[in-house]
Enzyme design. Structure first.
Site, short mmCIF file in Angstrom:
data_model
loop_
_atom_site.label_atom_id
_atom_site.label_comp_id
_atom_site.label_asym_id
_atom_site.label_seq_id
_atom_site.Cartn_x
_atom_site.Cartn_y
_atom_site.Cartn_z
N ASP A 67 0.84 -1.20 0.00
CA ASP A 67 0.00 0.00 0.00
C ASP A 67 0.87 1.25 0.00
OD1 ASP A 67 1.02 -0.04 2.59
OD2 ASP A 67 -0.88 -0.55 3.54
N ASN A 136 -7.65 -0.62 14.22
CA ASN A 136 -9.08 -0.78 13.90
C ASN A 136 -9.33 -2.04 13.07
OD1 ASN A 136 -7.97 0.00 11.47
ND2 ASN A 136 -9.34 1.74 11.13
N HIS A 138 -7.67 -2.86 10.32
CA HIS A 138 -7.39 -2.76 8.88
C HIS A 138 -6.19 -3.63 8.50
CE1 HIS A 138 -4.60 1.06 9.25
NE2 HIS A 138 -3.88 -0.03 9.30
N GLU A 143 -9.77 -0.22 5.14
CA GLU A 143 -10.34 0.30 6.38
C GLU A 143 -11.69 -0.38 6.67
OE1 GLU A 143 -8.45 1.89 8.19
OE2 GLU A 143 -7.70 3.79 7.39
#
Length: 244
Positions: A67, A136, A138, A143
């Site tokens: 990414d 979270n 991800h 996300e």
């Protein structure tokens, strides 16, 4: 899904490096995805050491970047490219043609996603895709709310990702979007590998691996991947139930 727990982050990192080394010994021209960030740093150090000692050969494989922050490249301190170049590529004798990463400064970012998707597809798919996990849940920059069936795509960064992401930069940096491989890539990889360390990751690791499977926790997709490998140190595994 096979979960392996190691006493320390160093032990976990060595085990992850050993997985990569074994894959390259079996298939030298493997297609491998490496992440950036804190979690893979130990693994990358071991792989550099293995390469220098002649225990692993990267000359025939192709490396895909997981990414990138939109608007950044390897010249930007804190970018994923900068991290991988600094901690990995610069220490290896790599053919630049065998490193394929998103151009997050491209004028056509959707076209970048298509380019990476096509590259992976035309080269027989991913052999290993290694990911860390965000606070979270991800994976990469997928996300919460990201559909499980997406390939490479643009993502709107969650507030916690923007907040935690500041640790990679020397000064406060505006982060709004990411460009990332998708959860469909992870599911289709011949080996999907999650690495995580530290007690701060324990809650989200337990929620991801033993909680409800849904897009609100992207890493829960690992429960749908029978051949996935999960490598944790004792801290990251500390909230898992019924795991020895």
């Amino acid at each position: 899904m096979k979960i392996s727990i190691y006493p320390t982050n160093d032990d976990m990192s060595k085990a992850a490096a050993d997985l990569v080394a074994a894959q390259l010994a079996e298939k030298p021209n493997s297609l491998i995805v490496f992440p950036s960030g804190e979690s893979p740093s130990g693994m990358l150090r071991y792989l550099v050491q293995y390469a220098n000692d002649g225990k692993v050969d990267f000359s025939q494989c192709t490396i895909i970047g997981l990414d990138e922050w939109v608007g950044m490249d390897e010249r930007d301190y804190g970018s994923c490219k900068h991290y991988l170049h600094t901690n990995f590529f610069n220490h290896l004798d790599l053919d630049p043609e065998r490193v394929v990463m998103f151009d997050a400064k491209a004028g056509d970012l959707e076209g970048e996603c298509e380019r990476i998707n096509n590259f992976i597809g035309s080269h027989g798919g991913l052999d290993i895709m290694i990911v860390g996990i965000g606070m979270n849940g991800h994976l990469g920059l997928n996300e919460p709310g990201t559909p499980f069936d997406l390939y490479a795509h643009l993502s709107e960064l969650a507030p916690i990702t923007v907040e935690v992401g500041q640790k990679y930069f020397k000064q406060e940096t505006v982060l709004t979007q990411g460009i990332t491989l998708g959860l469909k890539h992870l599911q289709e990889a011949k080996m999907a590998v999650l690495i995580a360390s530290g007690e701060k990751k324990a809650t989200i690791v337990a929620e991801s691996l033993q909680g409800h499977v849904g897009t609100d926790v992207p890493a829960s997709v690992l429960q749908n991947i029978p051949h996935a490998r999960v490598l944790l140190d004792k801290g990251a595994a500390s909230e898992l139930e019924h795991i020895s």
